[in-house]
Design a protein around this motif. Structure first.
Motif, short mmCIF file in Angstrom:
data_model
loop_
_atom_site.label_atom_id
_atom_site.label_comp_id
_atom_site.label_asym_id
_atom_site.label_seq_id
_atom_site.Cartn_x
_atom_site.Cartn_y
_atom_site.Cartn_z
N TRP A 66 0.89 -1.14 0.00
CA TRP A 66 -0.14 0.39 0.07
C TRP A 66 1.16 1.31 0.00
O TRP A 66 0.59 2.26 -0.19
N ALA A 67 1.96 1.17 0.87
CA ALA A 67 2.57 2.16 1.04
C ALA A 67 3.67 2.46 -0.65
O ALA A 67 3.60 3.96 -0.95
N LEU A 68 4.09 1.81 -0.98
CA LEU A 68 4.39 1.43 -1.93
C LEU A 68 3.19 1.88 -3.57
O LEU A 68 3.61 3.22 -4.67
N MET A 69 2.66 1.76 -3.80
CA MET A 69 0.96 2.06 -4.43
C MET A 69 0.51 3.23 -3.80
O MET A 69 0.33 3.93 -5.16
N VAL A 70 1.20 4.07 -2.89
CA VAL A 70 0.78 5.96 -2.34
C VAL A 70 1.74 6.39 -3.40
O VAL A 70 1.66 7.48 -4.27
N GLU A 71 2.81 5.92 -3.18
CA GLU A 71 4.16 6.84 -3.68
C GLU A 71 3.75 6.71 -4.84
O GLU A 71 3.89 8.00 -5.47
N ALA A 72 3.74 5.90 -5.70
CA ALA A 72 3.11 5.54 -7.19
C ALA A 72 2.51 6.53 -7.96
O ALA A 72 2.65 7.62 -8.93
N ASP A 73 1.09 6.62 -7.18
CA ASP A 73 0.20 7.72 -7.22
C ASP A 73 0.10 8.96 -7.22
O ASP A 73 0.11 9.71 -8.26
#
Length: 553
Positions: A461-468
């Protein structure tokens, strides 16, 4: 000098007692038959059958009588009743009483003010409407006579006691013997809040609370993974209540450390009772959004009943929304079918199974959040109980419209379980020095129990938010007219919902076997797309920073 003043004071008191209601004389502008302060004018002492006098009337009479004769340092040093501090024996000292309410009701003439100079003399200053107004002497202080009325103290005491006893009874009913696992950290947290200095109180309470909660989660791990037995339902309820208790304890310790909540002297009864009732009050014991101590104290201190009948309009809307969520939950359960799981699906069929299972989880969360908010709202602690204090934010967790329509994963993350997201932001994100986003999600995995699926899900989830953040920041500058923007919003909305479904399944299924099935399915394609975009765009930004700036004249 003191004997002379005491004799003068006794003579004046005897003279006033002789000038009772039968003599027809008045003193200090009072008419015949008016009630005087206790001990003057034939008034009876408390408990003697005489009617009560308003506290502001007593203060007026005390001040009016004190303006007629000089006083020494020991006249006002009288012991107050039980539960109220003594008046300051020194006229130069600051008043020690916290009850600094106005002496006169609105619309009535103000009494004379007493000022003490450094020479020990006490002067009476008339009001500006009563003639001349001398300048105020330095070090002016006013000590109020003790009031007989205990109503403002008794009402919060009874409300705190009611909320605390209700929480203990509910905990014992829902958790049975496991309720001890909630009582011990709650009372230990109160002891730490009262004993440790404000600068260190957060460190001590946070360390103790998370250590206790981690040990309880390790007991669940032992039952599930080592003994291969299903955990007790009451023990799971206890863990959920313990996680909510950690939120309230750490939020209160942060308020104390930042000076937003002032702790009185150690082991003062009202302060200890307020902390205990806040940590164990029954409307938020088993669920509900985080209620700050300032909101809790403001609601408890408000006059009137702690419970209020719900309005027809909001109650009807909440009831209809709960009914609709239950119908949708039944419909999704029928669509999913019996025995359908990731182990039985093949290829693209796993995407359908993942989406329907995640929808079932989200509907369950929405229904629980709405029910918990309804309980808090009916008890007077919810978002409809008044304007929230500055900086406290909204208390609602179930913003279903935003969660289901947003195409931004970062906005979904801030809106999902909003009170918990606000707590994590204040506790970890704003205090982290390096990589605050990664630290926030790593702590969230620790707080949830450190199951294998939870660790993988929150780090993903943290990685996806950074990518977002990176993807949408670059796409905003490249989008053209509205058809392209509409297509981009539709594609990113579908992709966001599928990534959230992937994370929800990883967090909820928790075990290593379920995590292996999820990772081997076609569902892993959706987070991989964001990971590849993050790597490419981050490399592009790095090259842009490393390249020299173009030369211009």
């Amino acid at each position: 000098m003191k004997r002379f003043i005491d004799g003068l004071r006794g003579g004046l008191s005897q003279e006033m007692m002789n000038e009772g209601p039968d003599s027809g004389s008045t003193h200090g502008g009072q008419s015949q038959g008016e009630r005087r302060p206790p001990g003057f004018g034939g008034d009876r002492l408390p408990g003697g059958g005489a009617g009560r006098v308003r506290p502001w009337t007593q203060a007026q009479d005390w001040l009016q009588l004190s303006a007629d004769f000089p006083c020494s340092r020991g006249i006002w040093a009288r012991p107050g009743p039980l539960g109220q501090p003594r008046a300051s024996p020194c006229p130069d000292a600051a008043p020690t009483s916290a009850y600094t309410a106005p002496l006169t009701p609105p619309g009535s003439p103000k009494p004379a003010r007493l000022c003490s100079t450094r020479q020990g003399k006490r002067l009476a200053q008339p009001h500006k409407n009563q003639g001349h107004r001398p300048s105020r002497a330095p070090g002016c202080s006013l000590s109020l006579p003790p009031s007989r009325s205990s109503l403002p103290v008794c009402l919060p005491f009874s409300k705190h006691t009611f909320l605390l006893l209700g929480g203990c009874l509910l905990a014992w009913t829902a958790m049975a013997q496991y309720a001890v696992l909630v009582f011990i950290p709650a009372f230990c947290a109160v002891a730490l809040l009262q004993s440790v200095s404000p600068e260190k109180v957060h460190r001590w309470t946070f360390s103790f609370q998370m250590t206790w909660q981690t040990l309880c989660h390790l007991g669940l791990h032992y039952t599930e993974y080592y003994l291969q037995e299903p955990p007790c339902v009451r023990f799971c309820i206890t863990l959920s209540s313990l996680m909510l208790l950690t939120q309230r304890v750490t939020w209160l310790s942060l308020d104390i450390g930042e000076g937003k909540v002032m702790v009185k002297e150690a082991w003062r009864g009202p302060c200890v009772l307020a902390f205990c009732s806040y940590l164990l009050f029954f409307p938020a014991l088993l669920g509900g959004p985080l209620c700050s101590f300032k909101r809790f104290q403001a609601r408890v201190s408000r006059p009137g009943s702690p419970w209020r009948p719900p309005s027809l309009g909001p109650a009807t809307r909440r009831g209809l929304l709960l009914l609709g969520l239950q119908l949708l939950k039944s419909l999704v359960t029928g669509m999913l079918g019996v025995g359908t799981s990731l182990a039985d699906c093949r290829r693209l069929g796993c995407v359908y199974v993942m989406w329907t299972t995640a929808a079932l989880f989200k509907l369950t969360y929405y229904a629980h959040w709405l029910l918990d908010e309804s309980v808090l709202w009916a008890a007077g602690f919810g978002p409809d109980s008044g304007t929230p204090p500055h900086g406290e934010g909204e208390a609602s967790d179930a913003d279903i419209w935003t969660l289901e329509t947003t195409h931004r994963l970062a906005l979904f993350t801030r809106t999902w379980n909003r009170s918990t997201a606000r707590w994590l932001r204040r506790l970890v994100f704003e205090r982290a020095e390096a990589r605050p986003l990664l630290q926030t999600f790593a702590f969230s995995a620790w707080w949830h129990g450190l199951h294998p699926g939870q660790v993988f899900g929150f780090l993903c989830w943290a990685l996806m938010v950074e990518a977002d953040y990176v993807i949408h920041g670059c796409a905003t500058a490249l989008l053209g007219p509205w058809p392209g923007k509409l297509l981009y919003r539709a594609v990113t909305w579908a992709h966001t919902q599928l990534i959230i479904a992937y994370i929800l399944l990883a967090v909820e299924l928790r075990s290593v076997s379920a995590l292996r099935l999820l990772g081997a399915s076609y569902n892993s394609f959706f987070p991989l797309v964001y990971c590849v975009c993050l790597v490419l765009l981050a490399r592009r930004k790095r090259r842009a920073r490393a390249s020299p700036a173009p030369f211009t004249q």
